[in-house]
Design an enzyme around this catalytic site. Structure first.
Site, PDB file in Angstrom:
ATOM      1  CG  ASP A 102      -1.832   1.140   1.346  1.00  0.00           C
ATOM      2  OD1 ASP A 102      -1.795   2.008   0.448  1.00  0.00           O
ATOM      3  OD2 ASP A 102      -2.588   1.205   2.315  1.00  0.00           O
ATOM      4  CG  ASP A 258      -3.845   4.680  -2.319  1.00  0.00           C
ATOM      5  OD1 ASP A 258      -2.889   3.997  -1.909  1.00  0.00           O
ATOM      6  OD2 ASP A 258      -4.918   4.773  -1.700  1.00  0.00           O
TER       7      ASP A 258
END
Length: 380
Positions: A102, A258
């Site tokens: 992430d 992201d």
């Protein structure tokens, strides 16, 4: 602080796998739909959290320009995550730990013993510092310890921050900061697999010369949220036709990339233009009921083949990124698919370039060079 990697190598590689990849056991269509529903609900919660972060700061939406290890990336199913995952060896001798991959989160962390109060069940064995010869305790208060949040310290988990930005080099106790100059040169890249049966990778460092087919756009730093990597998104096209969207629509709140957000979120004006043109080009296929967050879904049960309009992103630095088919339609079941984008409810909310649209691309983060690169066919 635990050692994740040792030795003189300038590159480390991890495998990346999709949530519904090789480890997913069920082939039942309905169960897949239920899992997609849960994933999308979790994704919306994440987006709400990101938007909330920026709305708390008056300056939060302002952007300014600002040798290797390869790690396999895998499905997040085993840790109940919709994100992609990687497995790393922690400590000496190593204990394998499954981590959500992430780029939009501050901390890379793992549970470790003693985990007496707020630990949760996990598939991997919990890391035991007492059995690692390379483990060194960080006492509080020290500069390294105080830079972690109090909630992290209280749960007795040992945390390593993932992000290391040029604006404040080596200022946080992060793994990239600790290795950025000595080993990995503030450089990493990844490719998210395009299908559930394939794998991608996460590479820390620059192991070879940069491909000439990579297209680099300036990396933007968010003044109040340095955990995120900013992009200068300036336009979109559908079916090769550039949409009439003023660049101010994107610059109002800015854009981040992201890997932890699944579905790309666009400003309302941009999404409406994209949806209108896409529906026009897909008019030969019957629409079906909406499935949140999607509002443009199709019944493909009577279609032997589907012709999908191309979609491209345009970024600063004269960079265009063409999406593969997997980044355009999100397949809910074998005969139903939706336009894999969603619109923000407020034009002041930041745009998010999500992982569904990054599939199959090599994405390169040259943090020292303040640029992000894209190349199609990156997983092959």
């Amino acid at each position: 602080m635990q050692e994740l990697f040792t030795g003189p190598k300038r590159e480390a590689s991890l495998t990346v796998t999709h949530k519904y990849g090789p480890c997913f056991q069920s082939n039942k269509d309905q169960l897949l739909v239920l899992n997609h529903t849960e994933l999308l609900l979790q994704d919306q919660s994440r987006v709400n959290s990101i938007h909330s972060m920026f709305s708390k700061n008056s300056d939060g939406n302002k952007l300014r320009e600002s040798q290797a290890t390869t790690i396999p990336a895998k499905s997040g199913l085993s840790i109940d995550s919709g994100n992609y995952i990687v497995t790393v060896g922690l400590g000496t001798p190593k204990t394998d730990q499954t981590l959500a991959f992430d780029t939009g989160s501050d901390l890379t962390w793992a549970q470790c013993k003693p985990c007496e109060r707020q630990c949760y069940k996990q598939v991997d064995p919990i890391f035991d510092p007492s059995k690692s010869t390379s483990y060194t305790n960080i006492s509080c208060p020290t500069p390294l310890c105080t830079q972690l949040t109090s909630s992290t310290r209280e749960t007795t988990t040992k945390a390593l921050q993932w992000h290391c930005r040029v604006a404040r080099p080596r200022s946080r106790p992060s793994f990239p900061c600790a290795t950025s100059r000595s080993k990995y040169s503030q450089f990493f890249s990844y490719c998210l697999p395009s299908t559930t049966s394939s794998t991608g990778y996460l590479i820390l460092g620059k192991g070879s010369e940069i491909s000439s087919s990579l297209k680099f756009t300036p990396m933007l730093t968010l003044s109040q949220r340095q955990s995120f990597y900013g992009l200068n998104l300036i336009g979109l096209s559908v079916g090769g036709q550039r949409l009439s969207i003023p660049t101010s629509v994107f610059s109002t709140a800015g854009t981040i990339i992201d890997s932890g957000t699944v579905i790309t979120r666009l400003p309302p004006t941009a999404y409406n233009a994209l949806r209108t043109k896409f529906r026009e080009m897909m008019r030969n296929y019957p629409m079906t009921s909406a499935t949140s967050p999607f509002d443009t879904c199709y019944d493909l049960s009577k279609s032997q083949s589907v012709s999908i309009p191309s979609i491209s992103f345009f970024f600063g630095g004269d960079v265009s990124v063409d999406l593969g088919e997997v980044g355009i339609l999100y397949v809910l079941r074998q005969t139903e698919a939706c336009l894999a984008f969603a619109g923000n409810s407020d034009p002041r909310y930041i745009t998010i370039f999500g992982n569904e649209q990054q599939k199959g691309l090599e994405v390169v983060y040259d943090v020292a060079g303040e640029r992000i690169g894209f190349r199609p066919g990156g997983c092959s």
